[in-house]
Design an enzyme around this catalytic site. Structure first.
Site, mmCIF file in Angstrom:
data_model
loop_
_atom_site.group_PDB
_atom_site.id
_atom_site.type_symbol
_atom_site.label_atom_id
_atom_site.label_comp_id
_atom_site.label_asym_id
_atom_site.label_seq_id
_atom_site.Cartn_x
_atom_site.Cartn_y
_atom_site.Cartn_z
ATOM 1 N N GLN A 21 0.804 -1.674 -0.343
ATOM 2 C CA GLN A 21 0.448 0.097 0.057
ATOM 3 C C GLN A 21 0.522 1.157 -0.054
ATOM 4 O OE1 GLN A 21 -2.362 -1.842 3.222
ATOM 5 N NE2 GLN A 21 -3.696 -0.737 1.866
ATOM 6 N N HIS A 118 1.010 -9.178 3.994
ATOM 7 C CA HIS A 118 -0.041 -8.243 4.610
ATOM 8 C C HIS A 118 -0.601 -8.111 3.310
ATOM 9 C CE1 HIS A 118 -1.385 -4.282 6.902
ATOM 10 N NE2 HIS A 118 -2.383 -4.576 5.392
ATOM 11 N N ASN A 161 -1.188 -10.695 9.243
ATOM 12 C CA ASN A 161 -1.690 -9.387 8.873
ATOM 13 C C ASN A 161 -2.624 -9.912 8.566
ATOM 14 O OD1 ASN A 161 -2.537 -6.720 8.983
ATOM 15 N ND2 ASN A 161 -3.077 -6.601 7.236
ATOM 16 N N GLU A 162 -4.297 -9.947 9.704
ATOM 17 C CA GLU A 162 -5.358 -9.795 9.429
ATOM 18 C C GLU A 162 -6.112 -11.590 8.667
ATOM 19 O OE1 GLU A 162 -7.440 -6.546 7.685
ATOM 20 O OE2 GLU A 162 -6.837 -5.599 9.656
ATOM 21 N N ASN A 298 -6.043 -4.986 14.858
ATOM 22 C CA ASN A 298 -7.009 -4.229 14.242
ATOM 23 C C ASN A 298 -9.008 -4.033 13.869
ATOM 24 O OD1 ASN A 298 -4.251 -4.150 12.427
ATOM 25 N ND2 ASN A 298 -4.718 -4.629 10.869
ATOM 26 N N GLU A 376 -3.850 -1.418 14.136
ATOM 27 C CA GLU A 376 -4.571 -0.335 13.184
ATOM 28 C C GLU A 376 -5.738 0.256 13.431
ATOM 29 O OE1 GLU A 376 -4.748 -2.000 9.713
ATOM 30 O OE2 GLU A 376 -3.300 -3.038 9.143
ATOM 31 N N SER A 429 -5.832 2.308 -0.633
ATOM 32 C CA SER A 429 -6.697 1.649 -0.379
ATOM 33 C C SER A 429 -7.244 0.109 -1.174
ATOM 34 C CB SER A 429 -7.392 2.080 0.384
ATOM 35 O OG SER A 429 -8.580 1.582 0.424
ATOM 36 N N TRP A 430 -6.745 -1.004 -0.516
ATOM 37 C CA TRP A 430 -7.015 -2.553 -1.533
ATOM 38 C C TRP A 430 -8.543 -1.922 -2.632
ATOM 39 C CZ3 TRP A 430 -2.725 -4.810 -1.058
ATOM 40 C CH2 TRP A 430 -2.262 -4.778 0.439
ATOM 41 N N LYS A 436 -9.595 7.433 -0.487
ATOM 42 C CA LYS A 436 -10.115 7.384 1.411
ATOM 43 C C LYS A 436 -9.092 7.481 1.293
ATOM 44 C CE LYS A 436 -12.152 2.910 4.173
ATOM 45 N NZ LYS A 436 -12.927 2.041 4.357
ATOM 46 N N TYR A 438 -6.298 7.824 5.401
ATOM 47 C CA TYR A 438 -6.184 7.776 6.853
ATOM 48 C C TYR A 438 -4.901 7.935 6.649
ATOM 49 C CZ TYR A 438 -9.784 3.672 6.164
ATOM 50 O OH TYR A 438 -10.434 2.462 6.490
HETATM 51 C C1 BGP Z 1 -7.635 -3.287 7.181
HETATM 52 C C2 BGP Z 1 -5.762 -3.267 6.585
HETATM 53 C C3 BGP Z 1 -4.743 -2.931 5.921
HETATM 54 C C4 BGP Z 1 -5.856 -1.312 5.473
HETATM 55 C C5 BGP Z 1 -7.559 -0.662 6.058
HETATM 56 C C6 BGP Z 1 -8.278 0.118 5.599
HETATM 57 O O1 BGP Z 1 -8.464 -4.350 7.293
HETATM 58 O O2 BGP Z 1 -5.348 -4.313 7.202
HETATM 59 O O3 BGP Z 1 -4.634 -2.957 5.226
HETATM 60 O O4 BGP Z 1 -6.466 -1.755 4.150
HETATM 61 O O5 BGP Z 1 -7.969 -2.127 6.654
HETATM 62 O O6 BGP Z 1 -9.398 -0.890 4.320
HETATM 63 P P1 BGP Z 1 -9.401 0.144 3.918
HETATM 64 O O7 BGP Z 1 -8.134 0.273 2.879
HETATM 65 O O8 BGP Z 1 -10.220 -0.816 3.079
HETATM 66 O O9 BGP Z 1 -10.180 1.103 3.977
#
Ligand code: BGP
Length: 469
Positions: A21, A118, A161-162, A298, A376, A429-430, A436, A438
């Site tokens: 990212q 991640h 991660n997650e 997170n 997170e 952001s994916w 968006k 942060y």
């Molecule tokens: C979490 C991930 C991050 C990040 C975050 C915010 O799930 O670990 O990589 O992307 O979410 O999500 P998004 O970018 O979809 O708002």
């Protein structure tokens, strides 16, 4: 006079990132492809190039950390920079890059918290089944061991991660490649195989002569029943079993409790699916269960769940058009939008007490959790940039409320040792691209220039005083 709450003096204040990212340079210096590279091009909306150009800008970002009293950076190693195909020959340029980043961290007194995976399995392995394929578990474990040996500068390691979003976004919701929907069997298999891979990596770390700490980062969002009706209470339990308990049982018990397994089986049966877990895996998992030094959490919100009897239907809000989210899964339930609570433009409910309730639940139900870092938490927001000034008051408000909830949980005896805002600087952001945001630092993605937001000054003040102003 307002009484401000406090954080412990040794509380770590960090900023979180993830390789894919922020780094950009997705094919530079021998980096292997990941599934996202081709997926995003196919979608034709945006790519992770050059993202936040951390590949070149890391000295600037780490200097900003120092200036703004950010003690620590959460970052990840891109597996495919080290092993372009996931295993085999090592790409020395990738190895060198991370040595350089860690040296720069040291120079600025910023502690790296490093995640090994991640969302970015090398494409060769992803196409071969990702974590549904047990051979890839072996490849991950070998990559982890390579990193433990090579990067002795790193003290804090997270395996994954997650794990839940990996499994559910890939096989249940279909929002990540390979865009498979409603396959509970694949979802659970992926969860289990990743937890097994985690356990093996933890055992190697603990049995090797490595200095440092190891844990895993879970995405944990508290599940409340939408009403007191028994059907809704049960629906919340089902959602919790799959997305929270399955992972915490695996992490801290080393097996799945009868209650968790019964609920997960109920979801599978409702979808006419089955799973097959090899009991032998629990030997490795039980060994690891008391070896986790920390739990990374997170947390972006909470969910209210009600009974749902129909077919699965979804709409994932990726545009920031408020009110468009739909989440109904056959055999689990429907996540309802609470009209009375504030939400982000992406329909994520803002409820800091959910973080408090979650922390208390971990303390009570998994007493061997040891210690927790919030790895997170943050607000996705359409920041307004005016002549280099970004007044992100809603983000400060969000942070203040969540810090207060954390402080309350700490007063109740939960051992929370630090917090990493998502994200350190604006990143890609994916499924939402670049609108968006942060970060504590605004990025003009054209020029790659960084601008501290108002929240960065607030964060600095909290870090210096440990007072939640
Ligand atoms: C979490 C991930 C991050 C990040 C975050 C915010 O799930 O670990 O990589 O992307 O979410 O999500 P998004 O970018 O979809 O708002």
């Amino acid at each position: 006079m307002t009484e401000f709450k406090k954080l412990p003096q040794d509380f770590l204040m960090g900023g979180a990132t993830a390789a894919y990212q922020c780094e950009g340079s997705t094919t530079a210096d021998g980096k292997g492809l990941v599934a996202w590279d081709t997926f995003l091009v196919e979608k034709g909306r945006y790519t992770a190039e050059p993202a936040s150009d951390f590949y070149h800008q890391y000295p600037v970002d780490l200097e900003l950390c120092k200036k703004f009293k950010i003690d620590s950076i959460r970052m990840s190693i891109a597996w495919s920079r080290i092993f372009p195909n996931g295993y085999g020959e090592v790409n020395q340029k990738g190895v060198e890059y991370y040595h350089n980043v860690f040296a720069e961290c040291k120079k600025h007194g910023v502690i790296p918290f490093v995640t090994l995976h991640h969302f970015d399995t090398p494409k060769a392995l992803f196409d071969n089944g990702d974590f549904l394929n047990r051979e890839n578990v072996d490849h991950f474990v070998n990559y982890a061991e390579f990193c433990f040996n090579e990067f002795s500068e790193v003290y804090y390691w997270s395996t994954f991660n997650e794990i839940y979003p990996v499994a559910s976004n890939q096989y249940l919701l279909g929002s990540f490649p390979p865009e498979i929907q409603f396959d509970i069997s694949k979802t659970v298999t992926c969860l289990h195989n990743m937890m097994y891979a985690h356990a093996r990596a933890v055992n190697i770390f603990k049995e090797g002569d490595f200095e440092g700490e190891i844990g895993v980062v879970h995405s944990l969002e508290y599940k409340y029943p939408a009403t007191n009706k028994p059907e809704d209470v049960h629906a919340a339990k089902l959602d919790e079993a799959l997305s929270i308990k399955f992972l915490l049982d695996a992490t801290y018990l080393g097996y799945y409790s009868d209650e968790t397994m019964a609920l997960v089986n109920e979801i599978l049966v409702a979808n006419e699916q089955t799973i097959d877990i090899d009991e032998d895996d629990f030997v490795e998992m039980k060994k690891a269960a008391n070896r986790n030094d920390f739990l990374g959490i997170n947390n972006y919100g909470s969910h209210w769940v009600k009974e749902y009897k129909g077919e699965s239907t979804l709409h994932y809000n990726t545009t920031g058009e408020k009110g468009s989210q739909v989440y109904r899964i056959k055999g689990i339930g429907e996540r309802v939008i609470r009209e009375d609570l504030p939400k982000t433009d992406w329909d994520w409910i803002i409820y800091p007490k959910g973080l408090y309730d979650l922390l208390l639940m971990v303390k009570e139900q998994y007493p061997n959790y040891n210690k927790i870092y919030i790895t997170e938490n943050g607000l996705g927001y359409k920041d307004h940039f005016e002549d280099g000034v970004i007044m992100d008051e809603p983000r400060i408000d969000y942070l203040r409320q969540h810090f207060n909830a954390l402080s309350d949980a700490i007063s109740e005896g939960v051992n929370v040792k630090g917090y990493f805002i998502w994200s350190l600087m604006d990143v890609f952001s994916w499924v939402n691209g670049y609108s968006k945001r942060y970060g504590l630092f605004y990025i003009d993605f054209e020029t790659q220039k960084r601008f501290p937001k108002e929240s960065a000054y607030w964060y600095k003040c909290v870090s210096e005083t440990k007072t939640i102003i």
